[in-house]
Design a protein around this motif. Sequence first.
Motif, PDB file in Angstrom:
ATOM      1  N   PHE A  76       0.729  -1.114  -0.138  1.00 19.41           N
ATOM      2  CA  PHE A  76      -0.038   0.000   0.117  1.00 19.41           C
ATOM      3  C   PHE A  76       0.902   1.245  -0.002  1.00 19.41           C
ATOM      4  CE2 PHE A  76      -3.850   2.326   0.703  1.00 19.41           C
ATOM      5  CZ  PHE A  76      -3.300   3.609   1.562  1.00 19.41           C
ATOM      6  N   LYS A  77       1.969   1.302   0.793  1.00 19.55           N
ATOM      7  CA  LYS A  77       2.908   2.403   0.908  1.00 19.55           C
ATOM      8  C   LYS A  77       3.437   2.647  -0.520  1.00 19.55           C
ATOM      9  CE  LYS A  77       3.927   2.733   5.803  1.00 19.55           C
ATOM     10  NZ  LYS A  77       4.793   2.086   6.864  1.00 19.55           N
ATOM     11  N   GLU A  78       3.904   1.417  -0.961  1.00 18.89           N
ATOM     12  CA  GLU A  78       4.530   1.605  -2.638  1.00 18.89           C
ATOM     13  C   GLU A  78       3.436   2.489  -3.351  1.00 18.89           C
ATOM     14  OE1 GLU A  78       7.858  -2.016  -2.136  1.00 18.89           O
ATOM     15  OE2 GLU A  78       6.117  -2.178  -3.375  1.00 18.89           O
ATOM     16  N   ALA A  79       2.250   1.880  -3.517  1.00 21.65           N
ATOM     17  CA  ALA A  79       1.592   2.419  -4.169  1.00 21.65           C
ATOM     18  C   ALA A  79       1.064   3.793  -4.011  1.00 21.65           C
ATOM     19  CB  ALA A  79       0.096   1.571  -4.273  1.00 21.65           C
ATOM     20  N   LYS A  80       1.111   4.172  -2.948  1.00 27.44           N
ATOM     21  CA  LYS A  80       0.776   5.706  -2.517  1.00 27.44           C
ATOM     22  C   LYS A  80       2.031   6.487  -2.973  1.00 27.44           C
ATOM     23  CE  LYS A  80      -0.095   8.869   1.104  1.00 27.44           C
ATOM     24  NZ  LYS A  80       0.834   9.685   0.666  1.00 27.44           N
ATOM     25  N   LYS A  81       3.337   5.889  -2.819  1.00 28.61           N
ATOM     26  CA  LYS A  81       4.614   6.659  -3.243  1.00 28.61           C
ATOM     27  C   LYS A  81       4.446   6.896  -4.917  1.00 28.61           C
ATOM     28  CE  LYS A  81       8.422   5.502  -1.373  1.00 28.61           C
ATOM     29  NZ  LYS A  81       9.442   4.697  -0.584  1.00 28.61           N
ATOM     30  N   PHE A  87      -1.321   8.259 -17.962  1.00 25.08           N
ATOM     31  CA  PHE A  87      -0.700   7.406 -17.163  1.00 25.08           C
ATOM     32  C   PHE A  87      -1.261   7.572 -15.403  1.00 25.08           C
ATOM     33  CE2 PHE A  87       2.723   4.802 -15.652  1.00 25.08           C
ATOM     34  CZ  PHE A  87       3.341   5.328 -14.688  1.00 25.08           C
ATOM     35  N   PHE A  88      -1.392   8.940 -15.222  1.00 25.43           N
ATOM     36  CA  PHE A  88      -2.035   9.417 -14.032  1.00 25.43           C
ATOM     37  C   PHE A  88      -3.184   8.586 -13.685  1.00 25.43           C
ATOM     38  CE2 PHE A  88      -2.636  11.918 -10.445  1.00 25.43           C
ATOM     39  CZ  PHE A  88      -3.883  12.149 -10.364  1.00 25.43           C
ATOM     40  N   ARG A  89      -4.241   8.369 -14.646  1.00 33.32           N
ATOM     41  CA  ARG A  89      -5.333   7.736 -14.545  1.00 33.32           C
ATOM     42  C   ARG A  89      -5.075   6.334 -14.155  1.00 33.32           C
ATOM     43  NH1 ARG A  89      -9.978  10.984 -15.617  1.00 33.32           N
ATOM     44  NH2 ARG A  89      -9.648  12.874 -15.233  1.00 33.32           N
ATOM     45  N   HIS A  90      -4.172   5.718 -14.884  1.00 29.36           N
ATOM     46  CA  HIS A  90      -3.738   4.363 -14.585  1.00 29.36           C
ATOM     47  C   HIS A  90      -3.343   4.246 -13.085  1.00 29.36           C
ATOM     48  CE1 HIS A  90      -4.388   2.509 -18.464  1.00 29.36           C
ATOM     49  NE2 HIS A  90      -3.596   3.661 -19.227  1.00 29.36           N
ATOM     50  N   ILE A  91      -2.618   4.963 -12.739  1.00 27.89           N
ATOM     51  CA  ILE A  91      -1.914   4.806 -11.429  1.00 27.89           C
ATOM     52  C   ILE A  91      -3.134   5.201 -10.436  1.00 27.89           C
ATOM     53  CG2 ILE A  91      -0.306   5.891 -10.026  1.00 27.89           C
ATOM     54  CD1 ILE A  91       0.992   4.178 -11.989  1.00 27.89           C
ATOM     55  N   VAL A  92      -3.874   6.114 -10.738  1.00 24.97           N
ATOM     56  CA  VAL A  92      -5.133   6.356  -9.796  1.00 24.97           C
ATOM     57  C   VAL A  92      -5.834   5.080  -9.546  1.00 24.97           C
ATOM     58  CG1 VAL A  92      -7.248   7.561  -9.653  1.00 24.97           C
ATOM     59  CG2 VAL A  92      -5.308   8.933 -10.088  1.00 24.97           C
ATOM     60  N   ASP A 146      -4.991   1.882 -10.090  1.00 27.90           N
ATOM     61  CA  ASP A 146      -4.289   0.760  -9.234  1.00 27.90           C
ATOM     62  C   ASP A 146      -4.162   1.406  -7.866  1.00 27.90           C
ATOM     63  OD1 ASP A 146      -3.815  -0.469 -11.496  1.00 27.90           O
ATOM     64  OD2 ASP A 146      -1.779   0.593 -12.020  1.00 27.90           O
ATOM     65  N   TYR A 147      -3.966   2.639  -7.541  1.00 28.56           N
ATOM     66  CA  TYR A 147      -3.913   3.049  -6.178  1.00 28.56           C
ATOM     67  C   TYR A 147      -5.322   2.663  -5.504  1.00 28.56           C
ATOM     68  CZ  TYR A 147      -3.112   6.196  -2.418  1.00 28.56           C
ATOM     69  OH  TYR A 147      -3.245   6.887  -0.959  1.00 28.56           O
ATOM     70  N   VAL A 148      -6.608   2.882  -5.991  1.00 23.82           N
ATOM     71  CA  VAL A 148      -7.668   2.597  -5.464  1.00 23.82           C
ATOM     72  C   VAL A 148      -7.834   1.049  -5.326  1.00 23.82           C
ATOM     73  CG1 VAL A 148     -10.179   2.601  -5.772  1.00 23.82           C
ATOM     74  CG2 VAL A 148      -8.751   4.604  -6.488  1.00 23.82           C
TER      75      VAL A 148
END
Length: 701
Positions: A83-88, A128-133, A135-137
């Motif tokens: 979870f921390k890695e995903a947030k970073k 790319f930002f939307r992808h990361i968002v 994945d973060y969720v």
Amino acid sequence: MLEMKNTPFLFPFQLVKLCIGMIDAGKAYNTANKQFVNGIRELAQQSTKDEVIEVGNSILFDQAQRSIKCQLQTFVKEDLRKFKEAKKQFDKVSEEKEAALIKNAQAPRNKQHEVEEATNSLIATRKFFRHIVLDYVLQMLSFMYAHLTFFHQGYDLFSELQPLMKLLVGQLDQLVVDGAKEKRDMEQKHSTIQQKDFSNDDTKLEYNVDADNGIAMEGYLFKRASNAFKTWNRRWFSIQNNQLVYQKKFKDNPTVVVEDLRLCTVKHCEDIERRFCFEVVSPTKSCMMQADSEKLRQAWIKAVQNSIATAFRDDAEKLEKRRSTSTGSLDSGGEPKEKTLKGESALQRVLAIGGNTTCCDCGQPDPRWASINLGITLCIQCSGIHRSLGVHFSKVRSLTLDTWEPELLKLMCELGNGVINHIYEARREELGARKPHPGDPRHEIEAYIRAKYVERRFVRRPSDEELKMKVVNLSTRVKRLSNGNSEILSPRPPQPNPKARPKSAAPKPTASLCKEMVVFCEPKEYSPGLQLFWASCSCSLPDMAEALAHGAEVNWINTEDDKRTPLIMAVHGGSLVTCEFLLQNGANVNQMDTNGRGPLHHATILGHTGQVCLFLKRGANQNAADIDDQTPLTIAVEAANADIVTLLRLAKMNEEMREAEGPYNPSGDETYQDIFQDFTQMASHDPEKLNRFQTYDSQKQ
């Protein structure tokens, strides 16, 4: 055959029987487990000093701790770390998107390849930002799932929590189903993002004047700094409490950009290198800002315009409510209501003059500002430029927010944009100078205004013959007026007071003191100062404005006529507006002539109560004595002019009160201010009521 037919019916019964046995075994296990735990507890309480029991108890709790600790370590080292890695990674991509936004905003409009490169970079970063968002969720949901799993495993250690465990199992099953559904939705959104066009991915902004937190609109804007480097910074702007403010960070105190939006205007800016820019202009400064797109720029401009309109509407409602409350008991009579309507028509009266419906300098329609010493109307941007010139060139006042005295309104109506432009732009077309338009850059308009009023580059200088003809015509007009109406320059002479102490060498003020002025002698030199001198006496404000534009000194002294000044001549002309115009342009209210008489002396001799009131408000020295040792008060007493005597005594009393109370009452008594206001209103609207000379003989009768 019979066995084959009956065989399928045996399995459900067997399965039910096995299930019942499992349930009974579970109940027995739970009962035995409870009894075992209670037995250990009782044994521990009864044998607290037994070392064997203590060791066994420690071993038991150590095993339970290891079971929980093992699960907890797995939760912290694996699930929490992911979870921390995903947030970073989310924070890193957010910074990359912010950098792409800044790069896109800085792309110059004239370099198309840089614009395309910045736009493509922004689109790719957004995807790319939307992808990361997503994945973060998803990782957050996995974190929550791991969290529930940990507690699920912990609660397995306590059989008495079986009902809660059943509930948690149900919730966990539902969470698994929901997680699978969310995962499918996320995958679908990922594929949608791949196909979506993000070139116009703008934030939705809406103006809401009734917002609960008082913020009508807010969002990110780039702001150009006012320093020499003109750097651009991204700030969080908001419109709240009729102000435009911004914050560098979320917890910072707001910095006020515009104190009052009613004093501002907003416009597009197409003359700078950056795109999507607009400018908020106030009388004192301007603020250049940039939105992320054309859609957002239009939204902000509309929001500022709506805020200005809302503020004016609220003020109008408050003013109307206050007036209806204060005049409610007077509505039955016609006079109070008529006076209220006069006060309300100040803006309409000024804009009714020819040329005043547009700005005098740039042509912007519907001006709301004025220069009271020039007598012109201005838009908000030109008013700010006029303020920067200094009050010795232009005195700016709002037509809607400031209080207007009657004499100032008459001054504005005597001049106007048409008259002043005829003087200050006489040679503009001849010189080929271009007059600014409303959408022109501010620096071009400022350069034009400085050339027009400070350098007076477009003023047509008269020849010696034209100047002589102008002065002769003005003096002839004065003589014609004085001969046609004796009260203009020859008032009723004040009667001697028998109780006053006689003075052997002190001649009384008589009409001959005034009649001497109409004798026009050929001067040694014709100058703009002489034109101002005679124009002031003839009450011609356009000729006075022309003389000042030609370089006349407002305190010019006529050495061939007892060192009288234009202000003294304006007193003899009998016009309150003429005196106001000279005072607004810097005339000295205490300038004396050869006989030691200033404008206040002459106004007292002539019985001009309105002018006396005006000079006293402007700080005239009422204690000054002329060569006959007469002050304005002694002259008024001998003339038995009760109004002027009252004004002079009130002014003296107010001055003494001000000196006695020091800094605690710098404006003096309020009653004094009210009485002077009443005299000013009467002098402007009903001057005939003040033309009453009360002689000693009439008082005696």
